[in-house]
Design a protein around this motif. Sequence first.
Motif, PDB file in Angstrom:
ATOM      1  N   THR A  10      -4.143   9.214   3.564  1.00 48.58           N
ATOM      2  CA  THR A  10      -4.506   7.917   4.133  1.00 48.58           C
ATOM      3  C   THR A  10      -3.915   7.782   5.524  1.00 48.58           C
ATOM      4  N   LYS A  13      -5.106   1.740   6.612  1.00 45.17           N
ATOM      5  CA  LYS A  13      -5.911   1.312   5.469  1.00 45.17           C
ATOM      6  C   LYS A  13      -7.080   2.250   5.212  1.00 45.17           C
ATOM      7  N   ASN A  14      -7.177   3.330   5.988  1.00 42.92           N
ATOM      8  CA  ASN A  14      -8.307   4.252   5.869  1.00 42.92           C
ATOM      9  C   ASN A  14      -7.991   5.404   4.925  1.00 42.92           C
ATOM     10  N   LYS A  15      -8.891   5.629   3.952  1.00 43.40           N
ATOM     11  CA  LYS A  15      -8.767   6.787   3.066  1.00 43.40           C
ATOM     12  C   LYS A  15      -9.335   7.996   3.793  1.00 43.40           C
TER      13      LYS A  15
END
Length: 135
Positions: A10, A13-15
């Motif tokens: 990650t 907040k980005n996977k």
Amino acid sequence: EGQSGFMLTTSGKNKLLERLETWRVIWKAGVNVRSKPDKTSSAICFKPQGTLVHGILEGAWLTLEGQSGFMLTTSGKNKLLERLETWRVIWKAGVNVRSKPDKTSSAICFKPQGTLVHGILEGAWLTLEGQSGFM
């Protein structure tokens, strides 16, 4: 494959990565593949008991990889699919595969350090998938 290293899963907040897993249909009557993750959506096809599928788990639904569709993993208290795990032998001397989940049962084969196996962990024993035996 074949490289050592680390990957960030990650960033904020980005996977960056998703876990693609192997599942086995364990429900005796088999499981429908649905067009949407909803029990009332149309069935695309059917997977009988014992079938292996790959996908990404989102809630109670498996989003299939390599084909369109969604499969429900549980229904009420009933398990429909069971997750298979990949394990690597890390013990330098390797590990015996046993005929029963018991250290005194006969060894049916041997897996050297570095070997990858698929199975389901039950207590302290791994029940192997694709071959007989326990580790």
